[in-house]
Structure formats: C-alpha cells, structure tokens
Design an enzyme around this catalytic site. Structure first.
Site, mmCIF file in Angstrom:
data_model
loop_
_atom_site.group_PDB
_atom_site.id
_atom_site.type_symbol
_atom_site.label_atom_id
_atom_site.label_comp_id
_atom_site.label_asym_id
_atom_site.label_seq_id
_atom_site.Cartn_x
_atom_site.Cartn_y
_atom_site.Cartn_z
ATOM 1 N N GLU A 4 -9.727 2.500 -5.595
ATOM 2 C CA GLU A 4 -9.591 4.225 -5.163
ATOM 3 C C GLU A 4 -7.984 4.388 -5.789
ATOM 4 O O GLU A 4 -7.020 4.854 -5.499
ATOM 5 C CB GLU A 4 -9.068 4.142 -3.706
ATOM 6 C CG GLU A 4 -10.263 3.851 -2.635
ATOM 7 C CD GLU A 4 -10.089 3.868 -1.329
ATOM 8 O OE1 GLU A 4 -10.882 4.300 -0.674
ATOM 9 O OE2 GLU A 4 -8.800 3.447 -0.760
ATOM 10 N N ASP A 53 0.859 -1.019 -0.013
ATOM 11 C CA ASP A 53 -0.103 0.118 0.076
ATOM 12 C C ASP A 53 0.635 1.251 0.100
ATOM 13 O O ASP A 53 2.192 1.070 -0.024
ATOM 14 C CB ASP A 53 -0.871 0.032 0.994
ATOM 15 C CG ASP A 53 -2.370 0.524 0.896
ATOM 16 O OD1 ASP A 53 -2.532 1.821 0.355
ATOM 17 O OD2 ASP A 53 -3.294 0.056 1.071
ATOM 18 N N HIS A 91 -2.863 3.040 -5.016
ATOM 19 C CA HIS A 91 -2.298 2.862 -3.464
ATOM 20 C C HIS A 91 -0.751 2.203 -3.897
ATOM 21 O O HIS A 91 -0.595 1.072 -3.020
ATOM 22 C CB HIS A 91 -3.151 1.648 -2.931
ATOM 23 C CG HIS A 91 -4.367 2.206 -2.192
ATOM 24 N ND1 HIS A 91 -4.417 3.130 -1.200
ATOM 25 C CD2 HIS A 91 -5.637 1.633 -2.461
ATOM 26 C CE1 HIS A 91 -5.419 3.355 -0.652
ATOM 27 N NE2 HIS A 91 -6.561 2.883 -1.929
#
Ligand code: ACM
Ligand code: ZN
Length: 562
Positions: free
Chosen positions: A358, A224, A295
C-alpha cells in the site's frame, strides 16, 4: 467492547403477521430437529472414537492405541537424562506448576513408572518431530537433541494431562503412541502493535498461546503510520515523536470521529531482546516488520526529511493509506540502513519483513529526487521505482546475512532476487511468486485475517474492520494452491494468521479475535490433510479450550454451541 452475547437463531416475532408467525414456528421445529440430529450424530461419532482422537490440537500425524493407563501424580519422577535444554526444562517445570499445580521430582537415573526424555537414534529425524509413548509403566518422549521436538512432545503431554485430570488433581493418561512432525515450516501468527499498543506482558502471553499450538513464527508489526514502536538508538525521535499520536479514531471509519487523547508507547531494545529470548525459549522466531516505503507517516513525523516534501506532519490518528511515504533519495536509504542495522542486531531469525504494501506513488511523481532516480536508473515508472527501493533494501539485508520478506506488492515492478512473498491480497501473489521460484507465506485476507468478523450477525459482535472469516473457513483453508505444480508447491513455506488492530483496542479483544481461529489454523499448518476432520476438530476444541482458562484467555465462545 460489546458484550459477547450471541443469539444463534434470532427470531423476531411480528404479532400482526400470523402467516409469518407460522413460518417462524415451522423453522423453529426444523431447527430443534436439526439440533437433535446433530447431538445424536456427535454422540455416535464420539462413542466410536479412541481417547487419543479427542485430545490433541493440532492433530498429530500418527496416533496408535495401546492398552492401559498411566497414572501421573506429584510422586511421578521426571528423568531428563541431559537431553532437554535448560529452556525446555524451565518451561516444563513452570507450566506443570502453573497449569497443574504439580511438583517437579527430578530423577538422576530412570526408574520404571517415570517420565523420560530420550535422544532419537535417527539423526535424520526432523528437528521438529517427536514421538510420545504413553505406557502403563512409563512415558517416553523421543526427539533430536537441540531441536524443537521435545518441546512439541511436551505440549502433547500437557494436552493429554489436561484431558485426563481427575478432581483429586492426579491424572489417568490413556496409553498410546504418537509419532508426529509438522506439515509446514512457517507456522505464523502476526500482531499489529502500531494501531493499538500492547504491553510486554501481553506480548509474552500471546507467544505462550502460539507455543501451545505449535506455531513457530511471531510476525511483530512494529512500525506504521499511527506509531513507531521499536527503540532505535541512532534516531531517538522515532520513539520520542513517532510513538505518540494526539488522538485516535473512535468507532467506525465512516463516522470519522476522533478523540484527542495522546496515545502511544514503544518497546525499548532491552524489552525487544527479552521478547526475542522468551519466544526462542518456546521455539518461536520473531520476525520484525519495519514498514517501507509506505505506511511511514510516524517515521516522517519524527524526521520530515524522510519524505519527498519535507513537510512537518503529525503521527496519524486515522486508519488508512497515506500519500506521505519514504522518498527514494540517498539520505533515506542511509537512514533506513542504519535503522535496519540495529534491527538486524536485535532479531537473530533469518527473516526481516519490510512491509512493501500500500505505497501510493503520488509524491514520487512530483518529487525531483524520485524523478531523477527514475531517469538515472532507467526505470519505466513508479512501480519500477518501488521495485528499485525494495531491491536496494534487500541487497543491504542480504549483506547482513538476512533474508527479506514483504507483502505481495513487492512483486510489482519486478521482484527482488531473493525475496520471499507474503500473499495477503488473496493467493494470486503467492502463486506468481512460487512460479518465479520464490518462497511464499500464504496469508490471504480470506480466511487468514483474524481482525475480520468471526460470527454473524455482525451486530452482535464487537465492531471489527469488516469481512467475515468464521472458524470453519479457517479450518478449511488449504495453503498450497492447486494451480502450482509439484515442484512449485515446495516454495510454499506455510501460512500465517494476521491480527491487525485498528478496531482491536486491548489485549482481551486480541484474544477474542485470535482464539479459537488460531487453533484452527494451527491444525491447517501442522496436520496432514488426511488427518483433518472438521467435526472431530470442533469436538476436540470444545474439550481442550478449558486449558486456556488458568491463563484467563478471553477466547470467543460461539463454537461451544456449534
Ligand atoms: C496489509 O494488510 N496491508 C498487508
Ligand atoms: Zn522523493
């Protein structure tokens, strides 16, 4: 972390306000009456329950009463008859010793009064199914050889032993017959080791917890923005640089406070193999998550060419969503394929999770490589570019014999042909994917995110990310949406509890957030709905949770007063 002191019925007396004082006193009386009724009801209900109703989590499909008691002690023999695998045998011996201080007395032939394992004659029996027969003259566990059934039968036996242990350390097990098989194939728990890093011993403890409640999937969120946690031999900077950040957020996101401590860690490939083996011995498959195209800050900090801008950036200290994402140029795919090649070799399970959530498209809009890709591939917009990205990765994974799963954003711009979808922004992504005949794991934020608060008032709880997912809402969760037809419903593989760790600083806090909510989820995933009962579950949970004490699990204790 705050102390876990819960004021269940907070009363703030304002001495100057007599009217309010009277109201509060009334409320208190009602509360006492309510508590009394609840205790009475629980007593009446428990008086009518058979012993086996009070023992197991998750509740088995069928439990039948039988007469008598089986006495188990250090002199009880165990006859495995060569049907248990070495891993099952080692697990059983170890846990008898650790949990019950009980010696292993191996028999070479079965004798009445012993515990035996028998291969199921029904070769069509589900590999995860088992039967447990406790009779006064012996205990028998029956399952398919080589499947997980024996292991799950052992878990039931262990729960039964914990329920029947007397003070002298021997056991009086109520006789019964259990016939059992799980409702869902994907019974998952996730752990984010990027926002905070957890040592190998804790990962094993977490897997032990999963095993006790018959979960079969550990989703390990390994990369991440705030840290890359898996050693990749071809790209050592991923962990030399990407596994470390120069500070972390302190307290609530809104405060924007940071410390300046170097923070990080990663798992070597040997350690990963150790975890995969440890999990497999407990019939748990490890699904690694390698996040892309978003990410990706930690990876880009290690190798700046991976982004559209090529700028040198730092591993993120803050939580959030960041514009620096993987570019869609060929060199990035070459890199990711080499990374995934090593990942595929480490994880023998079917699925590789590629994230997909995302991913801001801002940099792609301004990047000449990404815009050229868009034109060359005749893509309508950046959503289709993300879809192109994910499809290309899926193609690679399929060519290595693996299936791909991603968060529900992978639906945007068109789903990759064989992809499974993990539905986190509610259930609508999962519903859409099932209608498209794609497999789905349900993990909606409400109630499957165990990083959300579990009790109110929130001010009495350790700081969490927000949201509210109490134990009852987890227990009430139904993974199969009514919107799906019978033929679409079969695409729901199961569900998963997620433990994101922005606000979860250490193993004790992971345990606090995960347990007992994962116990409730285990029953959602294993038990047919007709056998679920909230009050009965709470009673079993109160009785069985003590099994976790020898493991020193820091479970949240609110339910004990419920
Ligand atoms: C997610 O919680 N961003 C999948
Ligand atoms: Zn680009």
């Amino acid at each position: 972390m705050q102390e876990n002191i819960i004021n269940y019925f907070p009363i703030k007396l304002n001495k100057r306000d007599n009217k309010r004082k009277t109201q509060i006193t009334m409320t208190k009386k009602r509360r006492i009456r309510f508590q009394f009724c609840f205790v009475l009801l629980s007593y009446v209900l428990s008086a009518q329950l058979q012993p086996y109703d009070t023992i197991f989590i998750p509740q088995p499909a069928v439990t039948e009463k039988a007469n008598g008691v089986f006495y188990l002690s250090n002199s009880t023999g165990w006859f495995t008859g060569n049907v248990l695998t070495q891993a099952d045998l080692d697990y059983l011996r170890g846990i008898l010793n650790i949990q019950f201080n009980l010696k292993w007395l191996e028999l070479s032939t079965y004798k009445p009064g012993a515990i035996r394992f028998t291969e199921a004659s029904d070769t069509g029996m589900d590999l995860e199914a088992y039967e447990l027969n406790i009779a006064p003259d012996g205990i028998e566990i029956t399952a398919r050889k080589g499947g997980a059934g024996f292991f799950y039968g052992i878990q039931c036996l262990l729960q039964c032993m914990a329920a029947s242990q007397n003070h002298a350390g021997s056991f009086a097990l109520p006789c019964m017959k259990v016939k059992d098989a799980p409702r869902f194939k994907w019974r998952g728990m996730h752990l984010d080791v990027c926002r905070h890093f957890f040592p190998l011993d804790f990962i094993k403890k977490y897997i032990d917890l999963l095993a006790m409640y018959k979960f079969n999937t550990f989703h390990w969120h390994l990369t991440d923005d705030q840290g890359w946690r898996i050693e990749i031999k071809k790209f050592p900077k991923l962990t030399e640089v990407g596994a470390w950040r120069n500070g972390s957020m302190l307290g609530a996101y809104a405060d924007q406070n940071f410390d300046t401590l170097r923070y990080g860690g990663f798992y070597t490939q040997d350690e990963i193999r150790e975890v995969v083996k440890y999990a497999a011995q407990r019939h748990i498959v490890v699904v690694p998550e390698i996040e892309m195209p978003g990410h990706a800050v930690a990876a880009i900090a290690a190798y700046p060419f991976l982004s559209c801008t090529g700028r040198q950036i730092q591993v993120e200290k803050a939580w959030g969503v960041f514009n620096e994402v993987f570019c869609t140029k060929d060199s990035v795919f070459d890199f990711l394929e080499q990374v995934l090649e090593e990942v595929v070799a480490l994880f023998p399970g079917q699925y590789i999770h590629i994230g997909g959530d995302e991913c801001p498209k801002l940099n792609w809009k301004e990047c000449r490589h990404c815009q050229k890709r868009l034109r060359d591939e005749h893509l309508k917009d950046e959503h289709e570019l993300q879809s192109y990205f994910v499809k290309r990765i899926e193609n690679f994974l399929n060519s290595k014999g693996k299936k791909m799963i991603g968060w529900d954003e992978i639906l945007e711009g068109g789903l990759a042909p064989n992809a499974a979808v993990m539905s986190w922004r509610g259930t609508s992504g999962g519903i859409a994917a099932a209608k498209l005949k794609h497999h789905v794991v349900m993990s909606p934020g409400k109630p499957c995110y165990f990083d959300h608060y579990q009790y109110q008032p929130k001010t009495n709880e350790p700081l969490a990310i927000g949201g509210y997912n109490p134990l009852d809402s987890v227990y009430a969760f139904e993974p199969v949406p009514k919107e799906l037809s019978a033929s679409e419903q079969k695409y729901i593989l199961g569900a998963q509890g997620n433990v994101w760790t922005e606000y979860i600083l250490n193993p004790k806090q992971v345990e606090y957030m995960a347990v007992p909510r994962m116990c409730a989820l285990s029953e959602v995933l294993w038990t047919i709905p007709e056998r679920k009962n909230r009050i009965n579950f709470l009673m079993r949970l109160k009785r069985r949770i003590k099994m976790l004490d020898p493991m020193q699990v820091n479970y949240a204790k609110h339910f004990l007063k419920q």
